[in-house]
Design an enzyme around this catalytic site. Structure first.
Site, short mmCIF file in Angstrom:
data_model
loop_
_atom_site.label_atom_id
_atom_site.label_comp_id
_atom_site.label_asym_id
_atom_site.label_seq_id
_atom_site.Cartn_x
_atom_site.Cartn_y
_atom_site.Cartn_z
N HIS A 47 0.98 5.29 1.42
CA HIS A 47 0.41 6.31 2.31
C HIS A 47 0.39 7.65 1.59
CE1 HIS A 47 0.99 4.03 6.20
NE2 HIS A 47 1.85 3.38 5.43
N HIS B 13 0.85 -1.20 0.00
CA HIS B 13 0.00 0.00 0.00
C HIS B 13 0.88 1.24 0.00
CE1 HIS B 13 0.81 -1.24 4.14
NE2 HIS B 13 0.89 0.04 4.42
P1 AMP Z 1 2.33 0.21 7.24
O1 AMP Z 1 2.84 0.35 8.65
O2 AMP Z 1 3.10 0.98 6.21
O3 AMP Z 1 2.16 -1.25 6.90
O4 AMP Z 1 0.90 0.89 7.20
C1 AMP Z 1 -0.25 0.28 7.64
C2 AMP Z 1 -1.19 1.41 7.97
O5 AMP Z 1 -2.47 0.86 8.10
C3 AMP Z 1 -0.87 2.12 9.29
O6 AMP Z 1 -0.65 3.49 9.05
C4 AMP Z 1 -2.10 1.87 10.14
O7 AMP Z 1 -2.45 3.00 10.89
C5 AMP Z 1 -3.16 1.56 9.10
N1 AMP Z 1 -4.23 0.67 9.52
C6 AMP Z 1 -4.16 -0.43 10.29
N2 AMP Z 1 -5.38 -1.01 10.40
C7 AMP Z 1 -6.23 -0.24 9.66
C8 AMP Z 1 -7.61 -0.31 9.36
N3 AMP Z 1 -8.40 -1.28 9.86
N4 AMP Z 1 -8.16 0.64 8.57
C9 AMP Z 1 -7.39 1.63 8.07
N5 AMP Z 1 -6.08 1.76 8.31
C10 AMP Z 1 -5.49 0.83 9.10
#
Ligand code: AMP
Length: 144
Positions: A109, A107
């Site tokens: 950001h 993903h």
């Molecule tokens: P990463 O640490 O780059 O893998 O990013 C994962 C992101 O997903 C983090 O910024 C979390 O805050 C976000 N996240 C985790 N669970 C959820 C969820 N259920 N809905 C939306 N965002 C989420």
């Protein structure tokens, strides 16, 4: 979780993509789904997730999904800019736990930056208020 390994279809983004978990949706097309990060580093922090791929990291993503993924990122970044008027927009993308990845479906950001407002650290934010997230999502989605 290192860079290589099997894709876990039980990860939260896979559940969101399958409609098994909720999200505050911003944008969707044939290749990507975008929704609010529920632990936002700043107001309007969005995520863009490629659909129909079992890719843990950018390294696993089939090359023909790269263009559509970043087209989606641009659409969402433009909508965030139009809706929230941040002073800057940071893109971030983490591959592997040592790099900061916590959800193992690739993903990107989209993080609005507001001058004079400190960014919350990656992984350090608390869960946002659901009504506020819903209101922000509505504004951003309307600006797509
Ligand atoms: P990463 O640490 O780059 O893998 O990013 C994962 C992101 O997903 C983090 O910024 C979390 O805050 C976000 N996240 C985790 N669970 C959820 C969820 N259920 N809905 C939306 N965002 C989420």
């Amino acid at each position: 979780m290192s860079l290589s390994g099997p894709y876990d279809p039980g990860n939260i983004f896979a559940k969101i993509l399958r409609g098994e978990a909720p999200c505050f949706k911003l944008y969707e097309d044939a290749f990507v789904l975008s929704f609010m990060d529920v632990f936002p580093q700043s107001k309007g922090h969005a995520l863009v997730v490629p659909k129909a791929v079992a890719a843990r990291t950018l390294l696993d993503l089939p090359p023909d999904h790269l263009g559509p993924l970043f087209a989606g990122v641009q659409i969402v970044a433009r909508a965030v800019e139009k809706a929230l008027r941040p002073d800057g927009i940071r893109l971030a993308q983490f591959n592997g736990a040592p790099a900061g990845q916590t959800v193992f479906h690739v993903h990107v950001h989209v993080i609005p930056i507001y001058e004079g407002r400190a960014l919350v650290g990656h992984g350090a934010a608390g869960m946002a208020n659901k009504d506020e997230l819903a209101a922000l999502a509505e504004r951003i989605a309307a600006a797509v």
